[in-house]
Design an enzyme around this catalytic site. Sequence first.
Site, PDB file in Angstrom:
ATOM      1  N   HIS A 340       0.831  -1.202   0.000  1.00 41.33           N
ATOM      2  CA  HIS A 340       0.000   0.000   0.000  1.00 41.33           C
ATOM      3  C   HIS A 340       0.863   1.249   0.000  1.00 41.33           C
ATOM      4  CE1 HIS A 340      -3.262   2.767   1.492  1.00 41.33           C
ATOM      5  NE2 HIS A 340      -3.910   2.084   0.567  1.00 41.33           N
ATOM      6  N   CYS A 341       1.999   1.167   0.680  1.00 45.64           N
ATOM      7  CA  CYS A 341       2.900   2.318   0.770  1.00 45.64           C
ATOM      8  C   CYS A 341       3.495   2.712  -0.582  1.00 45.64           C
ATOM      9  CB  CYS A 341       4.033   2.021   1.736  1.00 45.64           C
ATOM     10  SG  CYS A 341       3.531   1.656   3.429  1.00 45.64           S
ATOM     11  N   VAL A 342       3.638   1.761  -1.504  1.00 46.81           N
ATOM     12  CA  VAL A 342       4.323   2.042  -2.771  1.00 46.81           C
ATOM     13  C   VAL A 342       3.361   2.232  -3.938  1.00 46.81           C
ATOM     14  CG1 VAL A 342       6.391   0.835  -2.009  1.00 46.81           C
ATOM     15  CG2 VAL A 342       4.684  -0.413  -3.363  1.00 46.81           C
TER      16      VAL A 342
END
Length: 355
Positions: A340-342
């Site tokens: 989700h962070c990337v």
Amino acid sequence: MQHLAPADATPRDLGFAMPAEWEKHAATWMSWPADDDLWFGHLDGVRAEFAELVATIARFEPVHLLVRDEESDTDARARLGNANVKYHRVPLDDVWMRDNGPIFVQRHVGGRTEVSLVNWKFNAWGGKFHFANDDRVPEYVAGTMNAAHWDMNIVLEGGGLEVNGAGVGLTTRSCFLTDTRNPGLTEEGYTLLLHDLLGVQKLLWLDGGLENDHTDGHIDTITRFTDPRTIVTSVEPDPADPNHAVMAKNLQDLRAMTDADGQPFRIVELPLPADYLEGAEGRLPPTYANFYIGNGFVVVPQYGDPNDARALEVLRPLFPDREVIGLPSRQIIEGGGSFHCVTQQQPAGVVWKGE
């Protein structure tokens, strides 16, 4: 606020709001890892996991991939082959597009769906890393799309906010209220800000996130909406683990929270990885809650951990119309985040070019 969007009108004034992640996407935006020092000498392994992630997403929807330089461009193309990817040569510091990228907003008007974006300030989670190049990414995206948009002189990271598409937002005090982001901005101030800029009618607060999370406890590492009424939240059963008390308090608080209509949520418990993972800078914050929802799929990080399969078993029934796919993230988590962070979703709709 400036540029093409009217200076005297907020997104909410014009009917825009941040849609839920499970709404239809036009594309996913990502950045290619390039700095071996940032990955503590594991860049090749990180790129191998990235390639599998990008190729999987590209099976379901187009991917816009930012590449720092010629070497990154060449490497990404070699690994990704003929995947449905459009490449963009952009100076980059790092890969965390969820946080340094724009947050897209959407409106439905006259039988037409329009998309715009909000460009927030990014300061690498309170100045922890270099960020000048990454802070320019939203303007690049807006220029590439030729999109009218809002520029805000306020620090906000996409990973710090969850929305259910029905007026409710979730965040953490440990992140939003740090004095290294927006000193003096209170819970009430954020509530008003996110109401006007992203259409959040009700903002819910949890106390904190995972131990040694350099984001200061982003919500997307612990607690996520899976539909407007369902929240999945991380739990740690071991009372001796530093994450136990914080996760238990979050679970207790969530069970007392209600949606925009005053109705309780359905709360589903999601295990954390069982094994303690050590990185170059101490304990790592692996989590299954950092999944990414796209068109017909959900990708879930896996760590070679005894709880990997259990996490998939918990999540699959929550996404009955999507393929829930586990992919390796043991190398990516060395950088402190996961899928989700990337990623950053661009909602479906025609690009809004201003009134």
